[in-house]
Design a protein around this motif. Structure first.
Motif, PDB file in Angstrom:
ATOM      1  N   SER B  15       0.821  -1.205   0.000  1.00  0.00           N
ATOM      2  CA  SER B  15       0.000   0.000   0.000  1.00  0.00           C
ATOM      3  C   SER B  15       0.860   1.262   0.000  1.00  0.00           C
ATOM      4  O   SER B  15       0.438   2.311   0.432  1.00  0.00           O
ATOM      5  N   PHE B  18       0.215   5.397   0.718  1.00  0.00           N
ATOM      6  CA  PHE B  18      -0.628   5.893   1.799  1.00  0.00           C
ATOM      7  C   PHE B  18       0.216   6.193   3.029  1.00  0.00           C
ATOM      8  O   PHE B  18      -0.176   6.972   3.888  1.00  0.00           O
ATOM      9  N   LEU B 121      -5.287   0.875  -5.114  1.00  0.00           N
ATOM     10  CA  LEU B 121      -6.184   1.229  -4.020  1.00  0.00           C
ATOM     11  C   LEU B 121      -6.444   2.719  -4.138  1.00  0.00           C
ATOM     12  O   LEU B 121      -5.529   3.525  -4.032  1.00  0.00           O
ATOM     13  N   CYS B 123      -8.381   6.061  -2.891  1.00  0.00           N
ATOM     14  CA  CYS B 123      -9.149   6.680  -1.814  1.00  0.00           C
ATOM     15  C   CYS B 123     -10.109   7.702  -2.411  1.00  0.00           C
ATOM     16  O   CYS B 123      -9.696   8.648  -3.063  1.00  0.00           O
ATOM     17  N   CYS B 163      -8.696   5.350   2.410  1.00  0.00           N
ATOM     18  CA  CYS B 163      -7.349   5.034   2.863  1.00  0.00           C
ATOM     19  C   CYS B 163      -7.294   5.127   4.387  1.00  0.00           C
ATOM     20  O   CYS B 163      -8.184   5.696   5.006  1.00  0.00           O
ATOM     21  N   PRO B 164      -6.250   4.568   4.989  1.00  0.00           N
ATOM     22  CA  PRO B 164      -6.140   4.563   6.452  1.00  0.00           C
ATOM     23  C   PRO B 164      -6.335   5.953   7.055  1.00  0.00           C
ATOM     24  O   PRO B 164      -7.048   6.099   8.047  1.00  0.00           O
TER      25      PRO B 164
END
Ligand code: ZN
Ligand code: ZN
Ligand code: ZN
Ligand code: ZN
Lengths: 176, 176
Positions: B15, B18, B121, B123, B163-164
DNA sequence: GTCTCGCTGTTATTGTATAACATCACTTTG
DNA sequence: CAAAGTGATGTTATACAATAACAGCGAGAC
């Protein structure tokens, strides 16, 4: 053709659309499901909406909005882009069609009604599109995403290549 | 490669983008790799091509071709769509950028040079895009495709969500 | 009846991408 | 050096994809 029809009906589900099947059912069953769903949900199944569903169901391939619009126009059901896009939006929102991002085109859903996370197998030779089911949260990627704290909301999984028929036909020949 | 994560606790390389990191390296390393690659392959690294690579590397997000073109235009490097698309095609073809189908936009590659099958990924809140690696032939879907005789040539795997950082910020707030 | 809401029809515009062609720069070769 | 070849560039024009905005119509609610 001589498609060997391996695994007759056995493991199917994952690649429906490439296999030989009674295609009349694809259309009639699909439309029937749509009619039922709309009745149950009190949604208006207008002529344009139903016709677009039929058009998509009639082919196991993705069709562009303007390609669909051309048909609608010939049939006097509409002539401007919003007509096609509105019908497609309706079908997509209610799970009877999907957009194939790779092709900027739309395809009928294989398991209408139920919310699911589709994946597509796209044949670059004959342009057929088969829908498979995914479990995005499972698998390496889903696990990695979860571990990293990424919260998946929607997935796009589209595999491009050659379908069984076109593979058999040989890499060089392909088929229209 | 093996860029040291300034942030511990994340053993995932899947990832990248991020996580906190020394972002200056993203650009300089990326450009350096591109320079080396073009020298080795006897490819012309023209000002437009290099600049587009820099533009993409400067942001971990997908940028539309016309957005990139606007920058090129300001800098006198080109003003018409083909200028941007040609540079992007060059970078994509040589593995230094990818197209994100879902967004009709382009993003710099995280592991330039090597041919690979990327997954993204995305966001939806902060628009950052992280690149992960996939093994499309593994996993349920790849196995199902193989079993059905479908020959995968290219894959599109794009996961949209939060996203985190944006998850932590709370569902309602988001972050620019 | 008439009010409301959702579908329709239409115009116009924005955004994404490529075809086609002339020109220019570099490199190869004689 | 000159001629020829290759590939990048500049530009015009167009095709394809998607949406905004608004006027009008029709079925059901009350
Ligand atoms: Zn069928
Ligand atoms: Zn095929
Ligand atoms: Zn960075
Ligand atoms: Zn975010």
């Amino acid at each position: 053709m001589s498609t060997d029809m391996s695994q007759p009906g056995s493991d199917q589900g994952s690649s429906k659309g490439f296999e030989q099947h009674d295609h009349a059912h694809c259309v009639s069953d699909g439309v029937a499901a749509l009619v039922d769903y709309c009745a149950a949900e009190r949604l208006k199944l207008t002529p344009v909406r139903q016709r677009v569903a039929e058009i998509l169901l009639a082919e196991h391939r993705a069709m562009g909005a303007y390609e669909i619009l051309d048909i609608l126009r010939e049939e006097g059901l509409g002539s401007q882009p919003p007509v096609a896009y509105r019908a497609l939006d309706f079908l997509v929102k209610n799970g009877f069609a999907h957009k194939v991002e790779r092709l900027n085109a739309f395809v009928a859903c294989s398991h209408p009604g139920a919310t699911h996370t589709p994946a597509f197998l796209i044949c670059r030779s004959c342009n057929k599109v088969a829908e498979a089911d995914t479990s995005p949260t499972k698998g390496d990627l889903g696990r990695a995403a979860a571990a990293a704290g990424f919260q998946i909301e929607q997935t796009v999984v589209e595999l491009e290549g050659l379908c069984p028929t076109c593979v058999d036909a040989g890499p060089a020949s392909g088929q229209a």
